[in-house]
Design an enzyme around this catalytic site. Structure first.
Site, short mmCIF file in Angstrom:
data_model
loop_
_atom_site.label_atom_id
_atom_site.label_comp_id
_atom_site.label_asym_id
_atom_site.label_seq_id
_atom_site.Cartn_x
_atom_site.Cartn_y
_atom_site.Cartn_z
N PHE A 111 0.91 -1.17 0.01
CA PHE A 111 -0.01 -0.19 0.00
C PHE A 111 1.01 1.44 -0.19
O PHE A 111 0.38 2.18 0.53
CB PHE A 111 -1.00 -0.11 1.12
CG PHE A 111 -1.85 -1.45 1.30
CD1 PHE A 111 -2.32 -1.86 0.30
CD2 PHE A 111 -1.46 -2.20 2.16
CE1 PHE A 111 -3.25 -2.96 0.21
CE2 PHE A 111 -1.93 -3.39 2.52
CZ PHE A 111 -2.95 -3.69 1.37
N GLY B 240 1.95 -0.93 -12.40
CA GLY B 240 2.40 -2.06 -12.53
C GLY B 240 1.99 -2.99 -13.70
O GLY B 240 2.80 -3.03 -14.63
N PRO C 185 -11.21 -10.03 -14.59
CA PRO C 185 -12.09 -9.71 -13.94
C PRO C 185 -12.17 -10.06 -12.48
O PRO C 185 -12.81 -9.43 -11.33
CB PRO C 185 -13.51 -9.95 -14.50
CG PRO C 185 -12.96 -10.49 -16.02
CD PRO C 185 -11.56 -10.83 -15.96
N GLU D 108 -5.71 1.56 -6.94
CA GLU D 108 -5.90 2.66 -6.08
C GLU D 108 -7.07 3.42 -6.21
O GLU D 108 -7.64 4.12 -5.37
CB GLU D 108 -4.70 4.02 -6.40
CG GLU D 108 -3.48 3.12 -5.42
CD GLU D 108 -2.22 3.66 -6.08
OE1 GLU D 108 -1.44 4.42 -5.26
OE2 GLU D 108 -1.65 3.44 -7.11
#
Ligand code: FES
Ligand code: FES
Lengths: 690, 168
Positions: free
Chosen positions: A230, A500, A579, A652
């Site tokens: 995080f 990423g 998904p 995020e």
């Protein structure tokens, strides 16, 4: 699950390939590598906030059975930290924050190390310290390139039909991944091997090599599994440097350092508190003429970090007049760092609550108000958006949530003693693309080996990168084996900034394409190709993900207890590659958003300069029972202008806007407007209605 | 001071010498290399270190190893048969009930323990007064609230456990 479990093609809901090891606990995290004759490191932390170490008394510690060494600034290996002042550990007698490592004990057992650490005596010269953040400080300074001015905000405020002008606050928060930072460092006299819990294998590799003046091939960093980060495990912090220093003190012996949960509140960064003065000016139809966000945040005296909470207000809504500023206080604390959606998480709280206040003031539906302020182009840069999908997210969210029949009156619904309300807020996060990733494809034993020094901190990279490689090679995902989390693999950018998958993805696609060009569809055993990924996003576009969050909040009319029984997020983040894992990331972000809304608050005692709330009993994060029905959906909108993968980051955006949606629903339930996080019972019990 | 203890872990017998200050968690992880059990706080506040001790879910960081002589310990690795995953293993994977995976072995041991408690009729704060506890989402949420997940996989953890509990 609703998705068919498919072949693993990109776009299909393939289960995690690391799942079987993770559910059994056999996936190895940094501290879990078997080592012969390990030594354990325990820190001695400063008990003052600012000053100098006069003397370190290590005699009693050295006398404890099993103790191998006591390190301090008097005997630690000298390193070259350059600008990385946070990493200058045990390099001088200076104390810059409370809890700074001033010594460390290496011993054969963790018990001996801990016992001996308690016996190390440290004498200090104590200086005055200052850890108080306030917007009224006279020594606030403007960090470079964080202010923008367009038009005349003050004039627009003076002329507007309706204005909003309030100060909002978000508290200090600590990342607290479930796996605390951990290192095993082995120095054999010439080279250094690190098992490290990190989001950025390559950054650790290059930074440690340069700090210790080692050739890069003398350092290896291994991190295939990481128990969350995080942001806190993006940049390096003091503990990894200490582990290396200790390893050099006992050559040939692996040194293990597990940061304790309490130390997670001292040593590895935090989200700066923010104070935001938000100003909005609008005409009677709700069209904005001005947007202002003046942010005050804190940094450390010894280094600079800016929590850029003003950034989203630069591009969110159309308005000709705009003023975004950041001011910092340099305090005697450790340095703030990235925490999930740095900037955007607090920066989509204050303005999105202000928008709700404006909607109430004008008696316009909050969704409608935002629709009326949709910009044609990025209002801050005047560049076209690569895609702007906020309106679609809000419309779809309204439909799924049942927003249409909402009675806007605050504080008028009560069921079984609970006040009931609903609220919404917008979400956004920039679509970043990091330069510097390469990937290699090798063909061995009938399989394609994908090799890239990426990290999986829980995002699903083990799975998703294989899907991307299979797609680019035109083979089934079973024919691809993924290798990540090692600095001996081709260099990759960090797992952070929601960048990423897309950044590594461009390298993987390039490598697959080059591999096919060189070796064709029937490669010989041993065929291999390495290629570089994209060197950055197309500067001609403003690229962002968008979303809309809808919350139902219940507040107990007598006790003020706040519950969030229902939360819906509808996002648009480009192409969704998997998904199953994507939904988990969105929901994970929203769950942390509820935590931010209702729980998280690191309390600093200004007298002693430390964080008082140093464990999970005092620093609350959402637990299972805090989360009700939580649903994440998305609008499929591949965005090839943002980058060649068509995907945008998803790690995020889920946390952005959540706290504002909860706060807005809280107002709708109670009539109490909350401008300070977290929202606790006193917000209702002491709050004024209106 | 050191003491010799004997215990069974995931069906295997071990005997080891432990410092009397050593927690069961450190004895497992550092002493025996049984790292399926995770350390998230060492304070009894996160649940990552949950094991089944003689069938009951227990925080191994709050248990001194010397007190576990002659007990039977099961970690997430030892749940299920040799090559057969436990239904909770499967359900956690199918429901994507984890991300980083660090809290997961503790969640799974805790889920196994709590399903047994529920079967035995133990009530929780979510059980309506005077009635038998039934497996529903509120019961699962309440009973699993000692296991923190910073990745925020709670809603999927609930569906995974519901799937397994409903089947039994
Ligand atoms: S490590 Fe035992 S409860 Fe956290
Ligand atoms: S899966 Fe990461 S903490 Fe639960």
């Amino acid at each position: 699950m609703t998705q068919a479990i498919a072949t693993g093609d990109a776009g299909s809901a393939m289960r995690r390939v690391d799942g079987p090891d993770k559910v059994r606990g056999t996936a190895r995290y940094a501290f879990e590598y078997p080592m012969k004759e390990p030594a354990y490191l325990h820190l001695v932390q400063s008990t003052i906030t600012r000053g100098r170490v006069r003397a370190v008394h290590d005699g009693a510690a050295l006398a404890v059975q099993g103790v191998l060494a006591v390190l301090s600034h008097t005997n630690a290996t000298r390193i070259d930290p350059g600008d990385e002042t946070e990493l200058a550990v045990l390099q001088s007698d200076g104390v810059a924050y409370r809890g700074q490592p001033v010594a460390a004990v290496v011993a054969k057992t963790p018990e001996a190390a801990r016992e001996a650490a308690a016996l190390v005596g440290v004498d200090y010269d104590v200086y005055q310290h200052d850890v108080h953040l306030s917007a009224a400080r006279t020594d606030l300074f403007a960090p470079d390139d964080t202010d923008t001015h367009q038009g005349d905000l003050e004039a627009a405020m003076a002329e507007a039909d309706t204005v909003i002008d309030h100060v909002y606050s978000t508290p200090m928060q600590h990342n607290n991944p479930m796996e605390p930072h951990a290192t095993i460092a082995l120095w054999d006299g010439t080279s250094l091997i690190l098992h490290e819990s990190t989001q950025a294998v390559r950054m650790v590799h290059t930074t440690i090599a340069s700090l210790f003046g080692l050739e890069r091939d003398r350092v290896r960093v291994i991190a295939p599994y990481v128990g969350g980060g995080f942001g806190a495990k993006g940049p390096l912090h003091a503990p990894v440097v200490l582990a290396c220093l200790a390893a050099m003190a006992v050559p040939g012996r692996p040194v293990k350092l597990a940061v304790t949960r309490r130390q997670m509140f001292t040593l590895v960064g935090y989200r700066s508190p923010t104070l935001q003065r938000v100003r909005l000016a609008a005409d009677a139809q709700g069209r904005l003429s001005a947007v202002g966000d003046d942010v005050t945040a804190q940094s450390a005296r010894f280094t600079q970090f800016v929590e850029r909470a003003g950034d989203p207000s630069r591009m969110m809504y159309a308005a000709p007049n705009r003023r975004i500023t950041h001011r910092l206080a340099a305090l005697d604390t450790n340095a703030p760092t990235w925490m999930r959606a740095p900037g955007e998480a607090p920066g989509m709280f204050a303005p999105e609550v202000a928008m709700d206040e404006l909607a109430c003031a004008l008696d316009i539906d909050p969704v409608e108000l935002r629709l009326r302020n949709e910009p044609e182009v990025d209002p801050g840069t005047h560049k076209p958006f690569s895609s702007r999908t906020l309106a679609e997210c809000m419309r779809e969210g309204s439909r799924l949530f049942g927003w249409a029949d909402r009675d806007p009156a605050p504080g008028v619904r009560r069921h079984d003693g609970w006040l009931v309300g609903t609220g919404m807020a917008a979400s956004t996060y920039p679509a970043l693309l990091m330069p510097g990733s390469s990937a290699e494809i090798r063909f061995e034993k009938g399989r394609y080996e994908l090799r890239i020094g990426a990290s999986d901190i829980g995002t699903g990279a083990w799975t998703v990168l294989g899907q991307l490689a299979a797609e680019a090679l035109g083979v089934g995902v079973d024919a691809v084996r993924v290798h990540i989390g090692d600095s001996t693999l081709p260099a990759a950018s960090l797992a952070g900034g929601s960048s990423g998958t897309v950044s590594w993805g461009t390298a993987i696609t390039a490598a697959a394409r080059a591999f096919r060009e060189e070796h064709g569809d029937t490669p010989a055993p041993g065929a291999r190709t390495t290629a570089r990924g994209s060197d950055g996003a197309d500067e001609n576009y403003s690229a962002h993900s968008f979303g809309a969050q809808f919350a139902e909040v219940h507040v107990h009319a007598d006790t003020g207890e706040v519950r969030v029984p229902r939360l819906l997020g509808v996002f648009s983040a480009g192409r969704i590659i998997n998904p199953l894992t994507a939904r988990s990331q969105f929901i994970g972000g929203m769950t942390m958003g509820v935590s931010m809304a209702l729980h998280e608050h690191s309390v600093v005692d200004p007298r002693f300069g430390h964080v008082v709330t140093q464990d999970f009993a005092d620093y609350h994060i959402s637990v299972n029972a805090d989360i009700g029905e939580i649903r994440a959906e998305w609008i499929d909108t591949p965005d090839y202008r943002a980058n060649p993968t068509g995907a945008k980051g998803i790690g995020e955006i889920g946390i952005t806007g959540t706290a504002a949606a909860v706060a807005n629903a809280f107002h709708h339930a109670t009539g109490v407007r909350v401008r300070d996080l977290p929202i606790t019972v006193d917000a209702y019990l002491l709050g004024s209605r209106g | 001071m050191e003491t010799e203890i004997k215990l069974r872990i995931n069906g295997e017998r071990y005997s080891l010498r432990v410092d009397t200050r050593t927690t069961l968690l450190d004895a497992l992880r550092e002493g025996l290399g049984v790292t399926s059990t995770k350390k998230g706080c060492d304070h009894g506040q996160c649940g990552s270190c949950t094991v089944l001790l003689d069938g009951r879910r227990t925080l191994s960081c709050l248990t001194l190893a010397v007190t576990t002589d002659d007990t039977e310990i099961v970690t997430a690795e030892g749940l299920g048969g040799d090559n057969e995953p436990h239904p909770l293993h499967r359900a956690f994977i199918d429901n994507d009930a984890f991300q980083c995976g660090y809290c997961t072995p503790g969640q799974i041991c805790s889920a196994a323990g709590m399903l047994t408690e529920l079967d035995a009729g133990h009530p929780s704060a979510a059980t309506p007064q005077g009635s038998e506890p039934r497996l529903d989402d509120d019961e699962i949420r309440e009973r699993m609230s000692g296991n923190l997940c910073r990745c925020g996989a709670y809603s999927h953890i609930v569906s995974a456990i519901r799937e397994v509990g409903g089947r039994a």
